[in-house]
Enzyme design. Structure first.
Site, short mmCIF file in Angstrom:
data_model
loop_
_atom_site.label_atom_id
_atom_site.label_comp_id
_atom_site.label_asym_id
_atom_site.label_seq_id
_atom_site.Cartn_x
_atom_site.Cartn_y
_atom_site.Cartn_z
N ASP A 178 27.07 14.53 -91.70
CA ASP A 178 26.51 15.17 -92.90
C ASP A 178 27.42 16.28 -93.40
O ASP A 178 27.64 16.43 -94.61
CB ASP A 178 25.13 15.77 -92.60
CG ASP A 178 24.11 14.72 -92.19
OD1 ASP A 178 24.23 13.57 -92.63
OD2 ASP A 178 23.19 15.07 -91.42
N ASP B 37 20.38 14.26 -85.57
CA ASP B 37 20.78 15.53 -86.17
C ASP B 37 20.61 16.64 -85.13
O ASP B 37 19.73 16.55 -84.27
CB ASP B 37 19.93 15.85 -87.40
CG ASP B 37 20.21 14.91 -88.56
OD1 ASP B 37 21.36 14.49 -88.71
OD2 ASP B 37 19.27 14.61 -89.32
#
Length: 200
Positions: A179, A145
């Site tokens: 995401d 991420d």
């Protein structure tokens, strides 16, 4: 919408997702961050997690494997849903939504399945791709991420119930392209529900 166009959406999202993750993983060590264009509310902040939302984990030695296998089965189901929706000439809103969700889920599965055997660790160092000593095994990779938007930070007013007086950051999640694709896909289904589930 044709299946070719839907697949093109999936492929483009996957490429952007994987290129951004590989770049961050091979140029930053875990925890490193910088401000984009000098903005305090837009940062690239490299972290890794086991693949569940908000960094949650399934306990036990097989928790990560169970999560990865479940996601693979789910992606198969989403893929079938996309094919069936195109075949039945469903709304482009629905098809685009499913394509985004499929691309996002597949992007994070690639991390979970393969990153553990492709990269070495990122703790205190920049990872090497196709490393001689990878940090994990097949199905036990960590999801990368990097996007962080701490738009506002500060103490909440004391009069607020439950959270009053506490330090709070909005928006505190760190996420990736996959995401974002899932979130946008779900958002389209919610906001354009009638159009998405109406016939084309």
């Amino acid at each position: 919408m044709s299946l070719k166009r839907a697949c093109l959406i999936v492929v483009v999202i996957l490429l952007i997702d994987q290129i951004s993750k590989i770049y961050v993983k091979t140029h930053f060590f875990e925890g490193e961050w910088f401000r984009v264009l000098g903005l305090d509310w837009f940062r690239i902040h490299f972290i890794e997690n086991e693949g569940m939302a908000w960094g949650a984990e399934i306990p036990g030695s097989y928790g990560k494997l169970i999560l990865t296998l479940f996601r693979i089965v789910a992606v198969g189901g989403i893929g079938w849903w996309l094919w069936d929706s195109v075949k039945k000439k469903q709304s482009p809103y629905l098809i685009v939504s499913i394509a985004l969700i499929l691309a996002g889920a597949f992007g994070n599965i690639i991390d979970s399945v393969f990153y553990g055997v492709i990269f070495d660790h990122s703790s205190g160092q920049v990872a090497t791709i196709f490393a001689d000593k990878p940090y994990g095994t097949l199905f036990y990779g960590k999801v990368v991420d990097m996007f962080y938007f701490p738009i506002w930070s500060g103490n909440l007013p004391a009069w607020l119930p439950v959270w009053g007086g506490r330090y709070f950051t909005f928006f505190n999640a760190i996420f990736n392209v996959a995401d974002a694709a899932i979130s946008v896909g779900v958002g389209i289904l919610i906001v354009f529900n009638k159009k998405a589930f109406g016939k084309s």
